[in-house]
Design an enzyme around this catalytic site. Structure first.
Site, PDB file in Angstrom:
ATOM      1  N   CYS A 103      37.708  37.861  44.938  1.00 53.81           N
ATOM      2  CA  CYS A 103      37.679  36.505  44.268  1.00 53.81           C
ATOM      3  C   CYS A 103      37.378  35.662  45.717  1.00 53.81           C
ATOM      4  O   CYS A 103      37.991  35.776  46.857  1.00 53.81           O
ATOM      5  CB  CYS A 103      38.749  35.974  43.972  1.00 53.81           C
ATOM      6  SG  CYS A 103      38.807  34.387  43.317  1.00 53.81           S
ATOM      7  N   HIS A 145      37.376  36.494  34.442  1.00 55.16           N
ATOM      8  CA  HIS A 145      37.968  36.370  35.784  1.00 55.16           C
ATOM      9  C   HIS A 145      37.601  34.743  35.998  1.00 55.16           C
ATOM     10  O   HIS A 145      38.245  33.883  36.352  1.00 55.16           O
ATOM     11  CB  HIS A 145      37.418  37.052  36.868  1.00 55.16           C
ATOM     12  CG  HIS A 145      37.689  36.798  38.241  1.00 55.16           C
ATOM     13  ND1 HIS A 145      38.337  37.568  39.108  1.00 55.16           N
ATOM     14  CD2 HIS A 145      37.323  35.560  38.969  1.00 55.16           C
ATOM     15  CE1 HIS A 145      38.410  36.832  40.231  1.00 55.16           C
ATOM     16  NE2 HIS A 145      37.901  35.749  40.243  1.00 55.16           N
ATOM     17  N   GLU A 146      36.143  34.428  35.821  1.00 52.84           N
ATOM     18  CA  GLU A 146      35.780  33.156  36.006  1.00 52.84           C
ATOM     19  C   GLU A 146      36.629  32.013  35.092  1.00 52.84           C
ATOM     20  O   GLU A 146      37.071  30.972  35.499  1.00 52.84           O
ATOM     21  CB  GLU A 146      34.268  32.957  35.953  1.00 52.84           C
ATOM     22  CG  GLU A 146      33.501  33.917  36.948  1.00 52.84           C
ATOM     23  CD  GLU A 146      34.252  33.577  38.488  1.00 52.84           C
ATOM     24  OE1 GLU A 146      34.612  32.374  38.756  1.00 52.84           O
ATOM     25  OE2 GLU A 146      33.938  34.536  38.881  1.00 52.84           O
ATOM     26  N   HIS A 149      39.799  31.139  35.992  1.00 52.88           N
ATOM     27  CA  HIS A 149      39.919  29.971  37.069  1.00 52.88           C
ATOM     28  C   HIS A 149      40.227  28.597  36.235  1.00 52.88           C
ATOM     29  O   HIS A 149      40.582  27.576  36.732  1.00 52.88           O
ATOM     30  CB  HIS A 149      38.623  29.865  37.958  1.00 52.88           C
ATOM     31  CG  HIS A 149      38.750  30.786  39.111  1.00 52.88           C
ATOM     32  ND1 HIS A 149      39.667  30.678  40.010  1.00 52.88           N
ATOM     33  CD2 HIS A 149      38.001  31.910  39.195  1.00 52.88           C
ATOM     34  CE1 HIS A 149      39.452  31.615  40.803  1.00 52.88           C
ATOM     35  NE2 HIS A 149      38.368  32.354  40.414  1.00 52.88           N
TER      36      HIS A 149
HETATM   37 ZN    ZN Z   1      37.820  33.868  41.571  1.00 47.38          ZN
END
Ligand code: ZN
Length: 184
Positions: A103, A145-146, A149
């Protein structure tokens, strides 16, 4: 049209839920500029995804993809750039698969994370066109994952075995071949 500073783990903005955009907001020049900043910042950092909170903007916009060979992930094929606005995820297969994730907000580290292996993701693009994608494998992990966020989560929250959190050099030396078919 600018490369922005990427916030690092510990910054409270990375832990807040981002706000959905209205149709009017998506059309605005400010949003189009933000999207360009995200593209520029991700490209400069050689990421394969980035989310607006990572550059200090609490809005539900993320980007996934890369058009050319990536230094940080040289073994991956190219993926067209996808702008992801107001996404929703539906899990199609809850069986977990694991990959070593990195990341831009957690520089220098890789961690082994297990996530659902098949998902459907619905979102708008920069032209307010609706997309529905069924994803599996590493791309399903990258989208999760994105999108995490945008809800205040980092991949380190989802590492089950903390012994599988590693600096990149040690990852390459000791772990990169330990999980079959897992790109870092
Ligand atoms: Zn990330």
């Amino acid at each position: 049209m600018a490369i922005k500073k990427i916030l690092k783990m510990g910054h409270p903005l990375l832990r807040q839920k981002a706000i959905e955009l209205s149709a009017e907001e998506i059309r605005s020049p400010q949003t189009q500029e933000l999207i360009q900043d995200l593209v520029d910042t991700m490209t400069s950092a050689e990421g394969i995804g980035i989310a607006a909170p990572q550059i200090g903007v609490g809005k539900q916009i993320a980007i996934v993809g890369f058009e050319k060979q990536n230094q940080r992930y040289p073994e991956l094929a190219t993926t067209p750039l996808q702008i992801i606005i107001n996404p929703k995820i539906e899990i199609l297969d809850p069986t977990h698969q694991g990959y070593w994730e990195g990341c831009l907000s957690v520089p220098g580290l890789r961690g082994y994370v297990e996530r659902p292996q098949k998902i459907k993701v619905s979102f708008l693009d920069e032209n307010q066109k609706e997309h529905r994608l069924e994803l599996e494998g590493f791309l399903a992990t990258v989208f999760q994952h994105e999108i995490d966020h945008l809800f205040g989560y980092l991949y380190v929250d989802k590492i089950k075995d903390i012994k599988k959190l590693s600096f990149i050099d040690e990852f390459v030396q000791f772990h990169s071949t330990s999980q079959s078919g897992s790109p870092p």
